[in-house]
Design an enzyme around this catalytic site. Structure first.
Site, PDB file in Angstrom:
ATOM      1  N   PRO A   1      20.402   0.053 -50.212  1.00 53.03           N
ATOM      2  CG  PRO A   1      19.819  -0.921 -48.324  1.00 53.03           C
ATOM      3  CD  PRO A   1      19.187   0.032 -49.177  1.00 53.03           C
ATOM      4  CE1 TYR A   2      21.014  -5.457 -56.805  1.00 55.72           C
ATOM      5  CE2 TYR A   2      20.103  -3.488 -57.793  1.00 55.72           C
ATOM      6  CZ  TYR A   2      20.775  -4.614 -58.111  1.00 55.72           C
ATOM      7  OH  TYR A   2      21.187  -4.998 -59.136  1.00 55.72           O
ATOM      8  N   GLY A   3      22.104  -0.921 -54.152  1.00 55.96           N
ATOM      9  CA  GLY A   3      23.163  -0.290 -55.070  1.00 55.96           C
ATOM     10  C   GLY A   3      24.372  -0.474 -54.327  1.00 55.96           C
TER      11      GLY A   3
END
Ligand code: UDP
Length: 340
Positions: A149-151
């Site tokens: 989810p960060y990327g």
């Protein structure tokens, strides 16, 4: 120039604010202080006096951002504020999309209201996910397939920016540079500001915390990767070089254009090589134990920095890992409890 620095009380944002202030510019820092440190603002104020304005606000507060941007004329924004832990992003996806994607949209909305049309965005090599071997070293054309989810939250904001720069109805088109960082390391060579993440999850500070006696050992997350020594390989760029890339990018901002460059030194170091470097720099044995692989860790991530060298004339000055680690070690020794 006057620059809005979001996340200016955090690790990279504070280094950007410091450089801008030292170069004689005026800086408005906006930071929620959720992860940033009030102490950095005091240090920056000592450097800058009244050329620094600080607003404690969340990115979601579009009105506060608009008010700040309209009170003084701003030339551009450098957008560092973000949540940045891969593992945490898997457990708190809503927070990551809210801060990194929706927070960016709120900032863009405020910029539009205030007529600020130039933006440099902190993107990440995490937008590339786990590139297949033919794409390593990683150039800008590598397919972006983030695996956490960060990327994804960062890539989504890149998509928002692409759409906004292409807006045919916009009388004053947005100008954007997205810099996709690899691993950022080291601290202000002057020793004034440093890296203080809570909790700390990054390899170099963790090794140094062992040397400082704050931890018993380093856990190496996996020694069975398809690399020479079995540990993961990363590209560690010094934070001051990274800030120089931002300053070089200012001149490349062009209305109606979305430009992107990878920022790394173009050489990878394995976890074991980083550990050895930290041992050399600190003179401490830094015990290490074998651990499980960390989910979402690709084996090899390092940049092909030829595009940014060609287009912006940027290349890393700090290419010696020991020298990079030494700047982090110096700050940590002087500030064993971080910012307190
Ligand atoms: N790493 C490790 N032990 C730790 C922290 C990190 O082995 O306690 C490894 C991690 O698996 C990765 C590399 O060190 O391969 C760099 O991790 P870091 O968290 O510093 O940066 P990332 O590459 O995740 O952005």
């Amino acid at each position: 120039m006057r620059v809005l620095v979001t996340g200016g009380a955090g690790y990279i944002g504070s280094h950007a604010a410091l450089r801008l202030l030292e170069d004689g510019h005026s800086v408005s820092v906006v930071d929620s202080l959720e992860r940033g440190h009030a102490r950095t603002i005091e240090i920056l104020k000592d450097v800058a006096g009244d050329r620094l304005e600080f607003l404690r606000a969340d990115l979601a507060d579009t009105d506060a951002l608009t008010d700040l941007l309209t009170r003084n004329e701003h030339d551009l924004a450098m957008h560092f504020a973000a949540l940045t832990y891969v593992g945490e992003s898997v457990e708190r996806p809503l927070d990551y999309f809210r801060t990194n994607t929706a927070g960016g949209i709120s900032l863009l909305t405020a910029m539009k209201c205030a007529g600020v049309r130039r933006l440099i965005f902190s993107s990440t090599c995490a937008t590339y996910g786990e590139p297949s071997p033919e794409f390593v070293p990683i150039g800008e054309e590598t397919p972006q397939n983030p695996i956490n989810p960060y990327g994804r939250s960062k890539l989504q904001f890149e998509e928002v920016l692409r759409a906004e720069v292409a807006n045919p109805k916009d009388p004053t088109p947005l100008a954007v540079v997205a810099l996709r960082y690899f691993n950022v390391a080291g601290c202000d060579a002057g020793g004034r500001i440093g890296e203080d993440h809570r909790p700390e999850s990054h390899l170099i500070p963790i090794c140094l915390e062992v040397a400082l006696g704050k931890r018993e050992h380093l856990t190496i997350f996996g020694e069975d990767y398809p690399t020479a020594d079995g540990t993961c390989i990363r590209d560690y760029v010094h934070v001051e070089d990274l800030i120089s890339a931002h300053l070089a990018a200012v001149d490349a901002l062009e209305p109606g254009r979305f430009k992107r460059w990878n920022v790394g030194i173009g050489r990878g170091y394995s976890v074991r090589e980083v550990l050895e470097s930290c041992r050399r720099v600190t003179g401490h044995a830094i015990p290490a134990v074998r651990g499980m692989r960390r989910p979402g860790d690709p084996p090899r991530l390092y940049a092909d920095p030829s595009a940014i060298a060609r287009d912006l004339g940027w290349s890393a000055n700090w290419t010696d890992l020991d020298a990079i680690v030494a700047t982090a070690w110096r700050w940590m020794q002087a500030n064993p409890r971080g910012y307190g």
